[in-house]
Motif scaffolding. Structure first.
Motif, PDB file in Angstrom:
ATOM      1  N   LYS A 119     -48.110  98.610 117.368  1.00 44.81           N
ATOM      2  CA  LYS A 119     -49.444  98.760 117.961  1.00 44.81           C
ATOM      3  C   LYS A 119     -49.843  97.482 118.701  1.00 44.81           C
ATOM      4  N   ARG A 158     -59.075  95.401 103.585  1.00 38.61           N
ATOM      5  CA  ARG A 158     -58.687  94.176 102.903  1.00 38.61           C
ATOM      6  C   ARG A 158     -59.516  92.974 103.308  1.00 38.61           C
ATOM      7  N   GLU A 175     -43.256 101.370 110.109  1.00 39.27           N
ATOM      8  CA  GLU A 175     -41.912 101.184 109.555  1.00 39.27           C
ATOM      9  C   GLU A 175     -41.184 102.523 109.383  1.00 39.27           C
ATOM     10  N   ASP A 199     -44.286  94.751 113.665  1.00 41.93           N
ATOM     11  CA  ASP A 199     -45.483  95.045 112.865  1.00 41.93           C
ATOM     12  C   ASP A 199     -45.846  93.849 112.002  1.00 41.93           C
ATOM     13  N   ILE A 200     -47.013  93.964 111.386  1.00 38.10           N
ATOM     14  CA  ILE A 200     -47.517  92.953 110.460  1.00 38.10           C
ATOM     15  C   ILE A 200     -46.851  93.126 109.098  1.00 38.10           C
ATOM     16  N   THR A 201     -46.500  91.996 108.480  1.00 43.94           N
ATOM     17  CA  THR A 201     -45.988  92.063 107.107  1.00 43.94           C
ATOM     18  C   THR A 201     -46.586  90.923 106.301  1.00 43.94           C
ATOM     19  N   SER A 202     -46.822  91.161 105.012  1.00 47.98           N
ATOM     20  CA  SER A 202     -47.231  90.033 104.154  1.00 47.98           C
ATOM     21  C   SER A 202     -46.246  89.881 102.993  1.00 47.98           C
ATOM     22  N   THR A 203     -46.099  90.882 102.149  1.00 42.67           N
ATOM     23  CA  THR A 203     -45.128  90.746 101.043  1.00 42.67           C
ATOM     24  C   THR A 203     -43.709  91.106 101.480  1.00 42.67           C
ATOM     25  N   GLY A 204     -43.567  91.883 102.535  1.00 44.55           N
ATOM     26  CA  GLY A 204     -42.237  92.353 102.970  1.00 44.55           C
ATOM     27  C   GLY A 204     -41.818  93.644 102.275  1.00 44.55           C
ATOM     28  N   ASP A 205     -42.636  94.130 101.349  1.00 44.22           N
ATOM     29  CA  ASP A 205     -42.276  95.331 100.570  1.00 44.22           C
ATOM     30  C   ASP A 205     -42.050  96.554 101.462  1.00 44.22           C
ATOM     31  N   THR A 206     -42.936  96.726 102.441  1.00 44.68           N
ATOM     32  CA  THR A 206     -42.843  97.932 103.285  1.00 44.68           C
ATOM     33  C   THR A 206     -41.568  97.904 104.128  1.00 44.68           C
ATOM     34  N   GLY A 222     -49.867 103.339 112.949  1.00 48.43           N
ATOM     35  CA  GLY A 222     -49.823 103.238 111.485  1.00 48.43           C
ATOM     36  C   GLY A 222     -48.485 103.746 110.995  1.00 48.43           C
ATOM     37  N   ALA A 223     -48.125 103.390 109.758  1.00 45.41           N
ATOM     38  CA  ALA A 223     -46.844 103.799 109.166  1.00 45.41           C
ATOM     39  C   ALA A 223     -45.684 103.504 110.132  1.00 45.41           C
TER      40      ALA A 223
END
Ligand SMILES: Nc1ncnc2c1ncn2[C@@H]1O[C@H](COP(=O)(O)OP(=O)(O)OP(=O)(O)O)[C@@H](O)[C@H]1O
Ligand SMILES: O=P(O)(O)OC[C@H]1O[C@H](OP(=O)(O)OP(=O)(O)O)[C@H](O)[C@@H]1O
Length: 230
Positions: free
Chosen positions: A137, A12, A164, A177-184, A161-162
């Motif tokens: 991580k 990204r 969630e 963990d890192i989030t941007s949209t919160g979808d995960t 990784g993965a």
């Protein structure tokens, strides 16, 4: 010798980094095909492009093997102790925004804050005989934050990784963990604690404080900074 600029080789951050430099008249390009990790810099002299994993850029800056590097704030702060002494932030690039957060299962209706997590962790240990597991991580940043919040009854489990998915898989009770949209997080039935924001991260251009430079490289750095308006 040329001034070495480290840029993420994929993912990204790569494309947006290329765009950011192009908007300022510095064209970064892959030398071969998309899969060849060699690059060039057009529009300014004396600069060499080094394509690297975003996660390796902090170490390369600290070692002085690259003079400049683009990566996320989170990766610099996680991977470099006393990061301010090793790198200087030259510019926030305005993309790659993500939050490092602590999240727990939505089903934990009584746990909404870090204080609640502290209480839940003590209760968890009493009930299960082992410490509540937090998958991440970001070991350094999470330990520091939990210490500052007075949470001690926990253990970190490494997840590269993965992350969630670890709660569903029963290898952890909570995640950082890192989030941007919160979808995960939502898709995995997790909720962010109301005071569970550890760090706001974004893509940033860094300069290695301890990299040796020839006169030529210094001149290239000055020219680049002028071109970038820094
Ligand atoms: N969902 C996301 N939205 C925005 N930025 C993100 C997201 N996830 C991660 N990032 C940011 O992207 C940067 C690179 O993340 P990551 O470590 O996942 O690298 P990568 O792109 O998978 O590449 P590599 O594995 O080669 O290092 C980090 O600074 C991170 O904060
Ligand atoms: O809030 P969202 O927009 O849903 O984004 C969050 C996800 O993005 C990152 O994962 P990535 O895609 O890098 O995969 P990873 O699990 O391999 O780290 C991060 O680790 C989260 O899993």
């Amino acid at each position: 010798m040329s001034l070495k600029l480290g840029v993420p080789s994929k993912g990204r951050l790569m494309e947006k980094t290329f765009d950011w430099f192009a908007e300022r008249g510095v064209r970064l390009a892959l030398a071969g095909g998309e899969r060849e990790y060699a690059g060039r810099v057009d529009g300014i002299d004396g600069i060499e492009l080094v394509l690297l994993s975003a996660g390796e850029i902090p170490r390369e800056l600290a070692a002085g093997r690259i003079h400049l590097g683009v990566t996320g704030t989170d990766l610099i702060r996680e991977k470099l102790g006393q990061w301010e002494q090793r790198v200087e932030e030259l510019a926030e690039l305005g993309f790659g925004h993500a939050d490092l957060i602590i999240a727990v299962p939505q089903a934990w209706v009584d746990v909404d804050t870090m204080d609640d997590l502290d209480a839940a962790a003590a209760a968890f240990r009493a009930e299960h005989g082992f410490r509540l597991r937090i998958a991440t991580k970001y070991h350094r940043l999470v330990r520091e934050y939990l210490r500052d919040c007075g949470v001690a009854d926990y253990q970190l489990v490494d997840s590269q990784g993965a992350t969630e998915g670890t709660v569903k898989n029963e290898t952890a009770e909570a995640v950082a963990d890192i989030t941007s949209t919160g979808d995960t997080l939502r898709a995995n039935h997790l909720k962010i604690l109301s005071d569970g924001l550890i760090l706001r991260s974004s893509a940033t251009l860094y300069r290695a404080r301890n990299a040796e430079m020839t006169g030529e490289e210094r001149a290239a750095l000055a020219a680049l900074q002028e071109r970038l308006g820094l």
